[in-house]
Write an enzyme that holds these catalytic residues in place. Sequence first.
Site, PDB file in Angstrom:
ATOM      1  N   PHE A   1     -21.246 -22.779  73.468  1.00  9.93           N
ATOM      2  CA  PHE A   1     -21.542 -22.410  74.855  1.00  9.93           C
ATOM      3  C   PHE A   1     -20.328 -21.724  75.467  1.00  9.93           C
ATOM      4  O   PHE A   1     -19.201 -21.809  74.966  1.00  9.93           O
ATOM      5  CB  PHE A   1     -21.920 -23.647  75.675  1.00  9.93           C
ATOM      6  CG  PHE A   1     -20.825 -24.677  75.777  1.00  9.93           C
ATOM      7  CD1 PHE A   1     -19.949 -24.676  76.846  1.00  9.93           C
ATOM      8  CD2 PHE A   1     -20.666 -25.648  74.792  1.00  9.93           C
ATOM      9  CE1 PHE A   1     -18.928 -25.612  76.936  1.00  9.93           C
ATOM     10  CE2 PHE A   1     -19.660 -26.598  74.869  1.00  9.93           C
ATOM     11  CZ  PHE A   1     -18.787 -26.578  75.942  1.00  9.93           C
ATOM     12  N   CYS A   2     -20.576 -21.022  76.577  1.00  8.54           N
ATOM     13  CA  CYS A   2     -19.513 -20.352  77.330  1.00  8.54           C
ATOM     14  C   CYS A   2     -19.990 -20.209  78.770  1.00  8.54           C
ATOM     15  O   CYS A   2     -21.031 -20.746  79.135  1.00  8.54           O
ATOM     16  CB  CYS A   2     -19.175 -19.002  76.711  1.00  8.54           C
ATOM     17  SG  CYS A   2     -20.596 -17.885  76.579  1.00  8.54           S
ATOM     18  N   THR A   3     -19.255 -19.492  79.591  1.00 10.73           N
ATOM     19  CA  THR A   3     -19.558 -19.433  81.021  1.00 10.73           C
ATOM     20  C   THR A   3     -20.927 -18.828  81.316  1.00 10.73           C
ATOM     21  O   THR A   3     -21.757 -19.434  81.990  1.00 10.73           O
ATOM     22  CB  THR A   3     -18.477 -18.626  81.767  1.00 10.73           C
ATOM     23  OG1 THR A   3     -17.189 -19.129  81.433  1.00 10.73           O
ATOM     24  CG2 THR A   3     -18.689 -18.711  83.273  1.00 10.73           C
TER      25      THR A   3
END
Length: 317
Positions: free
Chosen positions: A182-184
């Site tokens: 996951f990331c922003t």
Amino acid sequence: MTQESINQPIVVAALYKFVTLSDYVAFREPLLQAMVDNGIKGTLLIADEGINGTVSGSREGIDGLMAWLKSDPRLIDIDHKESYCDEQPFYRTKVKLKKEIVTLGVEGVDPNKSVGTYVEPKDWNDLITDPEVLLIDTRNDYEVSIGTFEGAIDPKTTSFREFPEYIKAHFDPAVHKKVAMFCTGGIRCEKASSYMLGEGFEEVYHLKGGILKYLEEVPEQESQWRGECFVFDNRVTVRHDLTEGDYDQCHACRTPISAEDRASEHYAPGVSCPHCWDSLSEKTRRSAIDRQKQIELAKARNQPHPIGRNYRLPSEA
């Protein structure tokens, strides 16, 4: 119109799409004009592999820009996430030409050809609580320090470019069968998933829409998220309800700083913080002091100061 959008009239839109834009150089000027015509601030990056960025404006302005983008058949399904604030988080309007819209630095990685399995926010909790799933945060160390998902691995990278070496050094496709990332906003973990597949990992998942979409759609009482989420604009962080968080950012080293950091004897607004006070050169310190004086003078005149903060998009971080 929601009550939130009435109270906070500026819409912040994080958007990206991996798509072949072979004419991206020629695409720059009309895109910039569309931003100007709609009163949009912020930065968009374009490359042969697609478009990425965060912009802000009025409700009508953001709608106008998104309609313009979607009028191009290649961008008709472009992904974007929205949040709100009460003042402009950006000072300028820019379109930058790039080799990559998010810089991994590995030749041959192409999300337009191969990516992992998208996971909707509503299904994310079930995936990451599976004991067989390896959960990796693809963001930088200063972002992870503010908040992350329960049980996530922190690669402790200072740049997305370091991610491939971290994977090679710590994980084996023959051993780690299921990987979730996951990331922003979704772009880094999407590109990371393409890289992981190329390295031989078989089951690779990534959070569709990123952390921001998860915070928007998953009720806080059901959330596996812990802390706040770093964002690449003047808000610095957002809470679970996507309102502006409690962190500021050091102008010198760009590290997010808490209320405790600001109470430190080593904190000087706009000049230094506990994370960098002993590592700044005298030249950098003098420059920061002069800049802070300019910022305070601009504030006294009720004028925005364009060098108040020097933010970078995830692709440039």
